[in-house]
Design an enzyme around this catalytic site. Structure first.
Site, PDB file in Angstrom:
ATOM      1  N   ARG A  68     -24.980  66.575   7.049  1.00 37.68           N
ATOM      2  CA  ARG A  68     -25.926  67.624   6.634  1.00 37.68           C
ATOM      3  C   ARG A  68     -26.065  68.599   7.793  1.00 37.68           C
ATOM      4  O   ARG A  68     -26.104  68.195   8.957  1.00 37.68           O
ATOM      5  CB  ARG A  68     -27.311  67.035   6.308  1.00 37.68           C
ATOM      6  N   GLU A  70     -27.850  76.321   4.574  1.00 33.86           N
ATOM      7  CA  GLU A  70     -26.913  76.661   3.502  1.00 33.86           C
ATOM      8  C   GLU A  70     -27.647  76.938   2.188  1.00 33.86           C
ATOM      9  O   GLU A  70     -28.692  76.332   1.936  1.00 33.86           O
ATOM     10  CB  GLU A  70     -25.862  75.550   3.337  1.00 33.86           C
ATOM     11  N   HIS A  76     -19.332  73.193   1.653  1.00 38.40           N
ATOM     12  CA  HIS A  76     -19.904  71.898   1.230  1.00 38.40           C
ATOM     13  C   HIS A  76     -19.086  71.277   0.087  1.00 38.40           C
ATOM     14  O   HIS A  76     -19.590  71.104  -1.030  1.00 38.40           O
ATOM     15  CB  HIS A  76     -21.375  72.054   0.820  1.00 38.40           C
ATOM     16  N   ILE A  77     -17.831  70.952   0.412  1.00 41.77           N
ATOM     17  CA  ILE A  77     -16.927  70.419  -0.620  1.00 41.77           C
ATOM     18  C   ILE A  77     -16.440  69.002  -0.290  1.00 41.77           C
ATOM     19  O   ILE A  77     -15.386  68.574  -0.748  1.00 41.77           O
ATOM     20  CB  ILE A  77     -15.711  71.360  -0.847  1.00 41.77           C
ATOM     21  N   GLY A  78     -17.232  68.286   0.508  1.00 45.66           N
ATOM     22  CA  GLY A  78     -16.818  66.934   0.915  1.00 45.66           C
ATOM     23  C   GLY A  78     -16.385  66.052  -0.245  1.00 45.66           C
ATOM     24  O   GLY A  78     -15.356  65.374  -0.181  1.00 45.66           O
TER      25      GLY A  78
HETATM   26  P1  NAP Z   1     -24.557  55.453   4.761  1.00 44.46           P
HETATM   27  O1  NAP Z   1     -23.560  54.480   4.264  1.00 44.46           O
HETATM   28  O2  NAP Z   1     -26.010  55.163   4.575  1.00 44.46           O
HETATM   29  O3  NAP Z   1     -24.262  55.674   6.323  1.00 44.46           O
HETATM   30  C1  NAP Z   1     -25.140  56.312   7.171  1.00 44.46           C
HETATM   31  C2  NAP Z   1     -25.204  55.550   8.488  1.00 44.46           C
HETATM   32  O4  NAP Z   1     -26.101  56.245   9.355  1.00 44.46           O
HETATM   33  C3  NAP Z   1     -25.724  54.126   8.323  1.00 44.46           C
HETATM   34  O5  NAP Z   1     -25.005  53.262   9.139  1.00 44.46           O
HETATM   35  C4  NAP Z   1     -27.166  54.271   8.766  1.00 44.46           C
HETATM   36  O6  NAP Z   1     -27.731  53.084   9.251  1.00 44.46           O
HETATM   37  C5  NAP Z   1     -27.040  55.296   9.868  1.00 44.46           C
HETATM   38  N1  NAP Z   1     -28.322  55.922  10.173  1.00 44.46           N
HETATM   39  C6  NAP Z   1     -29.313  56.257   9.312  1.00 44.46           C
HETATM   40  N2  NAP Z   1     -30.351  56.809   9.967  1.00 44.46           N
HETATM   41  C7  NAP Z   1     -30.009  56.798  11.273  1.00 44.46           C
HETATM   42  C8  NAP Z   1     -30.657  57.229  12.462  1.00 44.46           C
HETATM   43  N3  NAP Z   1     -31.892  57.732  12.436  1.00 44.46           N
HETATM   44  N4  NAP Z   1     -30.014  57.067  13.635  1.00 44.46           N
HETATM   45  C9  NAP Z   1     -28.784  56.525  13.681  1.00 44.46           C
HETATM   46  N5  NAP Z   1     -28.115  56.097  12.603  1.00 44.46           N
HETATM   47  C10 NAP Z   1     -28.706  56.243  11.403  1.00 44.46           C
HETATM   48  O7  NAP Z   1     -24.337  56.895   4.159  1.00 44.46           O
HETATM   49  P2  NAP Z   1     -22.943  57.530   3.625  1.00 44.46           P
HETATM   50  O8  NAP Z   1     -22.766  57.168   2.213  1.00 44.46           O
HETATM   51  O9  NAP Z   1     -21.879  57.193   4.596  1.00 44.46           O
HETATM   52  O10 NAP Z   1     -23.319  59.083   3.678  1.00 44.46           O
HETATM   53  C11 NAP Z   1     -23.716  59.687   4.881  1.00 44.46           C
HETATM   54  C12 NAP Z   1     -24.205  61.096   4.645  1.00 44.46           C
HETATM   55  O11 NAP Z   1     -23.095  61.955   4.414  1.00 44.46           O
HETATM   56  C13 NAP Z   1     -25.080  61.299   3.393  1.00 44.46           C
HETATM   57  O12 NAP Z   1     -26.418  60.975   3.630  1.00 44.46           O
HETATM   58  C14 NAP Z   1     -24.884  62.765   3.075  1.00 44.46           C
HETATM   59  O13 NAP Z   1     -25.897  63.518   3.719  1.00 44.46           O
HETATM   60  C15 NAP Z   1     -23.538  63.088   3.697  1.00 44.46           C
HETATM   61  N6  NAP Z   1     -22.516  63.420   2.690  1.00 44.46           N
HETATM   62  C16 NAP Z   1     -21.992  64.679   2.663  1.00 44.46           C
HETATM   63  C17 NAP Z   1     -20.979  64.982   1.778  1.00 44.46           C
HETATM   64  C18 NAP Z   1     -20.374  66.356   1.743  1.00 44.46           C
HETATM   65  O14 NAP Z   1     -20.043  66.837   0.670  1.00 44.46           O
HETATM   66  N7  NAP Z   1     -20.186  67.004   2.871  1.00 44.46           N
HETATM   67  C19 NAP Z   1     -20.508  64.028   0.876  1.00 44.46           C
HETATM   68  C20 NAP Z   1     -21.070  62.768   0.916  1.00 44.46           C
HETATM   69  C21 NAP Z   1     -22.072  62.471   1.834  1.00 44.46           C
HETATM   70  P3  NAP Z   1     -28.430  52.030   8.224  1.00 44.46           P
HETATM   71  O15 NAP Z   1     -27.300  51.213   7.663  1.00 44.46           O
HETATM   72  O16 NAP Z   1     -29.321  51.253   9.104  1.00 44.46           O
HETATM   73  O17 NAP Z   1     -29.146  52.817   7.192  1.00 44.46           O
HETATM   74  C1  GLV Z   2     -23.037  65.419  -0.741  1.00 44.32           C
HETATM   75  O1  GLV Z   2     -23.323  66.141   0.156  1.00 44.32           O
HETATM   76  C2  GLV Z   2     -23.681  64.180  -1.015  1.00 44.32           C
HETATM   77  O2  GLV Z   2     -24.668  63.844  -0.347  1.00 44.32           O
HETATM   78  O3  GLV Z   2     -23.212  63.500  -1.946  1.00 44.32           O
END
Ligand code: NAP
Ligand code: GLV
Length: 316
Positions: free
Chosen positions: A236, A265, A283-285
């Protein structure tokens, strides 16, 4: 029962819901629905399918008179006041896991594009400037032997690390807790945030946006990055203090940045457009045909489950 969807979605979501007997209302304009319109449309809905661009705050939630579920078509849910929704007995669901591959692929694309200066190379070639192979033309950075710092070793962070290991990189990570599975998978060690920033050749962000991660990378710690390093952000925008990033890019204090997300954004700081050491994506992840259909379908299945008085499949 009425389900309101804040935008047309890929796949057969509407059909899926209609077949179950729901009355489906969709905002079909090619823009983000305004808060006023969202409240007007959703106030008598039993379920709401939302996007990450819809701010579902207390005001919106207070106007959801019958809603039992807000199904966000995203894994991130920072656009929703989850605690307030829960206090009103409304489930919030997201779409975890199914977008890991798409988002990790795009992160790799950003990292490789920065490392090998693909954007500059494309502009150079289209500009008809390619007249001869030159020994010093557009020299980039090799991945082999480099250290990659993963910030947020969760689902997507793990997939990114997995993809980078065959490129002969070494992985380190920062997270709020030790991630044993990630360590087994990558051989990585958990380090402090400053150590990671200071010692990585590539820093890749995969943490959610929350109170603790807002401006996690800021004026103070961005200065610790190596002048030869690359920063990739597919998490983000608000996780980085963008004006400080722009400053170090301008001063060439890092090699390049690959960005899919922005602090405000879709309003992008125009200073970014002037820089040749940054790659900017809209934002096309998760934007593949396969993944976006799966995300929409999972949101609909969450709604169906809750409407049938069952537990949601992927609650937040
Ligand atoms: P996830 O599996 O929850 O991974 C996030 C990691 O960050 C977890 O290990 C989490 O720890 C850790 N974390 C959370 N809060 C923290 C903090 N304050 N300090 C340090 N580490 C912390 O999430 P994900 O599915 O990989 O997705 C991650 C993020 O990517 C989403 O939240 C979203 O914003 C973004 N995203 C963007 C796109 C895009 O289109 N660009 C697409 C998909 C996702 P815990 O296990 O302890 O919670
Ligand atoms: C995309 O940014 C998502 O959080 O799925």
């Amino acid at each position: 029962m009425k389900i309101f969807i804040t935008q047309e979605l890929p796949g057969n979501v509407e059909e899926l819901l209609r077949k179950k007997g729901f009355d489906v209302d969709v905002f079909r304009k090619n823009k983000i629905i305004s808060k006023r319109e969202l409240i007007r449309k959703a106030k008598d809905a039993d379920g709401l399918i939302s996007l990450l661009t819809n701010t579902i705050d207390k005001e919106v939630i207070d106007n959801l008179n019958f809603c039992r579920i807000i199904a966000n078509v995203a894994v991130g849910y920072n656009n929703i006041d989850v605690n307030y929704a829960k206090s009103k007995n409304i489930f919030v669901t997201n779409t975890p896991g199914i977008l890991n591959d798409a988002t990790a692929d795009l992160t790799l694309a950003l990292i490789l594009s920065c490392a090998r200066r693909l954007r500059e190379g494309d502009i150079y070639t289209r500009g008809n400037k390619f007249k001869a192979w030159m020994p010093q033309l557009l020299l980039g950075m090799e991945l082999a032997g480099k250290t990659v710092g993963i910030i947020g070793a969760g689902r997507i962070g793990s997939e990114v690390a997995k993809r980078l290991i065959p490129f002969k990189t070494k992985i380190i990570y920062y997270d709020r807790t030790v991630k044993r599975d990630f360590e087994k998978l990558t051989g990585a060690k958990k380090v402090s945030l400053n150590f990671l920033i200071n010692n990585s050749d590539i820093v890749s962000l995969h943490i959610p946006l929350n109170d603790k991660t807002y401006h996690l990378l800021n004026n103070e710690n961005l200065k610790l990055m190596k002048p030869t390093s690359i920063l990739a952000n597919t998490s983000r925008g608000e996780v980085i203090e963008e004006k400080s990033l722009i400053d170090i890019l301008k001063k060439r204090k890092i090699f390049a940045a690959g960005m899919d997300v922005y602090e405000n954004e879709p309003d992008i700081n125009k200073e970014l457009f002037k820089l040749d050491n940054v790659i900017l994506l809209p934002h096309i992840g998760s934007a593949t045909v396969e993944t976006r259909s799966k995300m929409a379908s999972l949101a609909a299945k969450n709604v169906i489950s809750v409407m049938l008085r069952k537990k949601p499949i992927t609650p937040v």
